[in-house]
Write a protein that holds these residues in place. Sequence first.
Motif, PDB file in Angstrom:
ATOM      1  N   PHE A  76       0.835  -1.201   0.000  1.00 26.96           N
ATOM      2  CA  PHE A  76       0.000   0.000   0.000  1.00 26.96           C
ATOM      3  C   PHE A  76       0.874   1.258   0.000  1.00 26.96           C
ATOM      4  CE2 PHE A  76      -2.415   3.312   2.203  1.00 26.96           C
ATOM      5  CZ  PHE A  76      -3.573   3.340   1.446  1.00 26.96           C
ATOM      6  N   LEU A  77       1.876   1.282   0.876  1.00 27.59           N
ATOM      7  CA  LEU A  77       2.746   2.446   1.007  1.00 27.59           C
ATOM      8  C   LEU A  77       3.569   2.682  -0.256  1.00 27.59           C
ATOM      9  CD1 LEU A  77       3.516   4.592   3.094  1.00 27.59           C
ATOM     10  CD2 LEU A  77       5.258   3.045   3.953  1.00 27.59           C
ATOM     11  N   LYS A  78       4.076   1.608  -0.844  1.00 29.49           N
ATOM     12  CA  LYS A  78       4.880   1.735  -2.071  1.00 29.49           C
ATOM     13  C   LYS A  78       4.030   2.281  -3.220  1.00 29.49           C
ATOM     14  CE  LYS A  78       8.644   0.802  -4.485  1.00 29.49           C
ATOM     15  NZ  LYS A  78       9.864   1.564  -4.305  1.00 29.49           N
ATOM     16  N   THR A  79       2.823   1.776  -3.362  1.00 30.75           N
ATOM     17  CA  THR A  79       1.931   2.211  -4.441  1.00 30.75           C
ATOM     18  C   THR A  79       1.510   3.668  -4.285  1.00 30.75           C
ATOM     19  OG1 THR A  79       1.092  -0.033  -4.731  1.00 30.75           O
ATOM     20  CG2 THR A  79      -0.283   1.748  -5.575  1.00 30.75           C
ATOM     21  N   HIS A 166      -5.974  -3.971   3.299  1.00 30.30           N
ATOM     22  CA  HIS A 166      -6.805  -5.176   3.237  1.00 30.30           C
ATOM     23  C   HIS A 166      -8.297  -4.902   3.029  1.00 30.30           C
ATOM     24  CE1 HIS A 166      -3.575  -7.961   3.935  1.00 30.30           C
ATOM     25  NE2 HIS A 166      -3.169  -7.242   4.965  1.00 30.30           N
ATOM     26  N   THR A 167      -8.701  -3.627   2.973  1.00 25.92           N
ATOM     27  CA  THR A 167     -10.127  -3.349   2.781  1.00 25.92           C
ATOM     28  C   THR A 167     -10.435  -2.515   1.543  1.00 25.92           C
ATOM     29  OG1 THR A 167     -10.063  -1.420   4.247  1.00 25.92           O
ATOM     30  CG2 THR A 167     -10.643  -3.532   5.250  1.00 25.92           C
ATOM     31  N   LEU A 168      -9.495  -1.716   1.075  1.00 18.16           N
ATOM     32  CA  LEU A 168      -9.750  -0.931  -0.134  1.00 18.16           C
ATOM     33  C   LEU A 168      -9.757  -1.847  -1.352  1.00 18.16           C
ATOM     34  CD1 LEU A 168      -7.606   2.278   0.503  1.00 18.16           C
ATOM     35  CD2 LEU A 168     -10.094   2.107   0.457  1.00 18.16           C
ATOM     36  N   PRO A 169     -10.545  -1.514  -2.356  1.00 13.64           N
ATOM     37  CA  PRO A 169     -10.658  -2.398  -3.521  1.00 13.64           C
ATOM     38  C   PRO A 169      -9.376  -2.515  -4.343  1.00 13.64           C
ATOM     39  CG  PRO A 169     -11.894  -0.364  -3.872  1.00 13.64           C
ATOM     40  CD  PRO A 169     -11.410  -0.349  -2.455  1.00 13.64           C
ATOM     41  N   GLN A 170      -8.552  -1.472  -4.349  1.00 15.49           N
ATOM     42  CA  GLN A 170      -7.294  -1.501  -5.098  1.00 15.49           C
ATOM     43  C   GLN A 170      -6.221  -0.830  -4.264  1.00 15.49           C
ATOM     44  OE1 GLN A 170      -8.464   0.733  -8.558  1.00 15.49           O
ATOM     45  NE2 GLN A 170      -8.925  -1.122  -9.713  1.00 15.49           N
ATOM     46  N   LEU A 171      -4.965  -1.246  -4.477  1.00 16.07           N
ATOM     47  CA  LEU A 171      -3.860  -0.645  -3.736  1.00 16.07           C
ATOM     48  C   LEU A 171      -3.745   0.848  -3.987  1.00 16.07           C
ATOM     49  CD1 LEU A 171      -0.913  -3.192  -3.937  1.00 16.07           C
ATOM     50  CD2 LEU A 171      -2.256  -2.537  -1.950  1.00 16.07           C
ATOM     51  N   ASN A 172      -4.068   1.282  -5.196  1.00 14.92           N
ATOM     52  CA  ASN A 172      -3.916   2.703  -5.511  1.00 14.92           C
ATOM     53  C   ASN A 172      -5.199   3.500  -5.260  1.00 14.92           C
ATOM     54  OD1 ASN A 172      -5.431   1.739  -7.610  1.00 14.92           O
ATOM     55  ND2 ASN A 172      -4.244   2.736  -9.215  1.00 14.92           N
ATOM     56  N   SER A 173      -6.106   2.944  -4.462  1.00 14.82           N
ATOM     57  CA  SER A 173      -7.323   3.681  -4.107  1.00 14.82           C
ATOM     58  C   SER A 173      -6.952   4.920  -3.310  1.00 14.82           C
ATOM     59  CB  SER A 173      -8.251   2.802  -3.268  1.00 14.82           C
ATOM     60  OG  SER A 173      -8.715   1.706  -4.006  1.00 14.82           O
ATOM     61  N   ASP A 174      -7.717   5.972  -3.493  1.00 16.51           N
ATOM     62  CA  ASP A 174      -7.489   7.209  -2.769  1.00 16.51           C
ATOM     63  C   ASP A 174      -7.681   6.968  -1.280  1.00 16.51           C
ATOM     64  OD1 ASP A 174      -9.195   9.975  -1.802  1.00 16.51           O
ATOM     65  OD2 ASP A 174      -7.252  10.229  -2.797  1.00 16.51           O
TER      66      ASP A 174
END
Length: 199
Positions: A76-79, A166-174
């Motif tokens: 998440f942090l890297k993305t 673990h809950t957002l639909p995509q790693l790059n979600s706002d």
Amino acid sequence: DLQTSGYWLSIRNGTDESGFDIALGTSDGGTTAASSNDTVPSGSATKPFTAVAVMRLIERGVVGLDDAIAPHVDPFLKTNNGTTLESLWGPPIRNVTVRMLLNMRSGMEDYNDQVINKLTLQYPKWDISPYDYLALNSKAWMCPPGNCSSYNSINFMLLLMLVARHTLPQLNSDWASLDQLSSTFPDSVLGNYHHTQFY
């Protein structure tokens, strides 16, 4: 010095919405009267919500209490920020677990409250993001992970990133799209908290 300028209190009956709101003082540090319709940052009062959201992930088997935090947060942090926990805090972060973060035993230093307070007053419209808090953190260690205890908001920012991962639909979600309310409360009681919002 940072001085509190306003006070807000809302008491509601979850069944019929009866209750009252009161606001005293000012909402902007001196000129605008506080209103019960103001958005009030709750700061550390969100820690229990984050802890419950993490425990729900543990209950579902998505995360282990003694898992290292980095493998959960780094994607998440890297993305979203172009960094990893190790690039920020160095090798000791490899030994920090979910349990240590929940128990305030990570060993990391917290961000400087005086700096944050000054920035908040200087730029009242700036919505300081979790990435800003990470950037403003010293990245120093008070002790090796698990060897001391100290109140630390950075611990809970990392835990919230775990929840987001673990809950957002995509790693790059706002970041703003994280529905912390739904991550925290089961559907059966979620309707009781419609006045609660996370930004």
